[in-house]
Design a protein around this motif. Structure first.
Motif: not given
Length: 213
Positions: A57-74
């Motif tokens: 549909d001609q749109t783009t997503d810019l995603i920014l995040y700060t996380f460094e650590k995740f558990d097994e479920q993300g």
């Protein structure tokens, strides 16, 4: 605030990207509105450009995040922010430009800021916003690029949020190639991002990912 944003734009783009546009850099959110609001500056260490929606549909997503650590479920294993901006670039392989809610090329219905703090999760949408982005370098074979950007927005929590990235940040870039366009004429590829059990989940091409892969 308006003078500050104009200065940031000047630093980021040195006037080049506005050379062909009358009026120079875009207006920001009116300063008299900001006087009534609390202000929170944002900062991010990680980012990605997702063109899954552009193919459809001609749109783009810019995603920014700060996380460094995740558990097994993300699920993020630490406090931090996840910022999704949905916009309509002229060229998905070079998202340089100015995007505003007023011009209709920044879609606030699909943009949000998610703030994780302990067991609390704050989901913030924006009622007004302006964003300027400049792609500095592209490495299409490696699917990465560097960008600088500026963002100002009023959240539905009546807080003014700002983000200024003046030093180029390296990010994953989902480049659109001609084969994608031909293939997706018949079978579009959809990418969806949502919260599931407090975790940011990305579903793409039938597979499920967390923000770290």
């Amino acid at each position: 605030m308006k003078k500050l944003f104009a200065l940031v734009i000047a630093i980021l783009f040195a006037g080049a990207m506005w050379a062909d546009e009358p009026g120079g850099a875009p207006d920001t959110i009116p300063a008299d509105t900001l006087i009534l609001l609390d202000s929170i500056p944002l900062s991010f260490q990680h980012a990605m450009v997702d063109n899954g929606h552009f193919r459809r549909d001609q749109t783009t997503d810019l995603i920014l995040y700060t996380f460094e650590k995740f558990d097994e479920q993300g699920v993020p294993a630490e406090d931090g922010d996840y910022f999704l901006l949905d916009f309509a670039p002229v060229d998905p392989n070079d998202i340089s430009g100015t995007y505003t809610f007023a011009d209709g090329n920044l879609d606030l219905d699909y943009s949000c800021l998610v703030r994780f703090s302990g067991t609390d999760t704050a989901y913030i949408e924006f009622i007004d916003a302006v964003m300027a982005v400049q792609v500095m370098q592209k490495f299409e074979e490696e699917d990465v690029a560097t960008i600088v950007m500026a963002f100002e927005g009023i959240g539905d929590d009546s807080i003014f949020y700002s983000l200024y990235i003046t030093q180029p940040i390296l990010l994953y870039y989902d480049f659109v190639v001609e084969d994608d366009a031909v293939e997706n004429t018949a079978t579009p590829k959809a990418t969806y991002k949502f919260l599931e059990g407090g975790s940011v989940v990305i579903k793409k091409n039938g597979k499920t990912y967390s923000v770290n892969g």
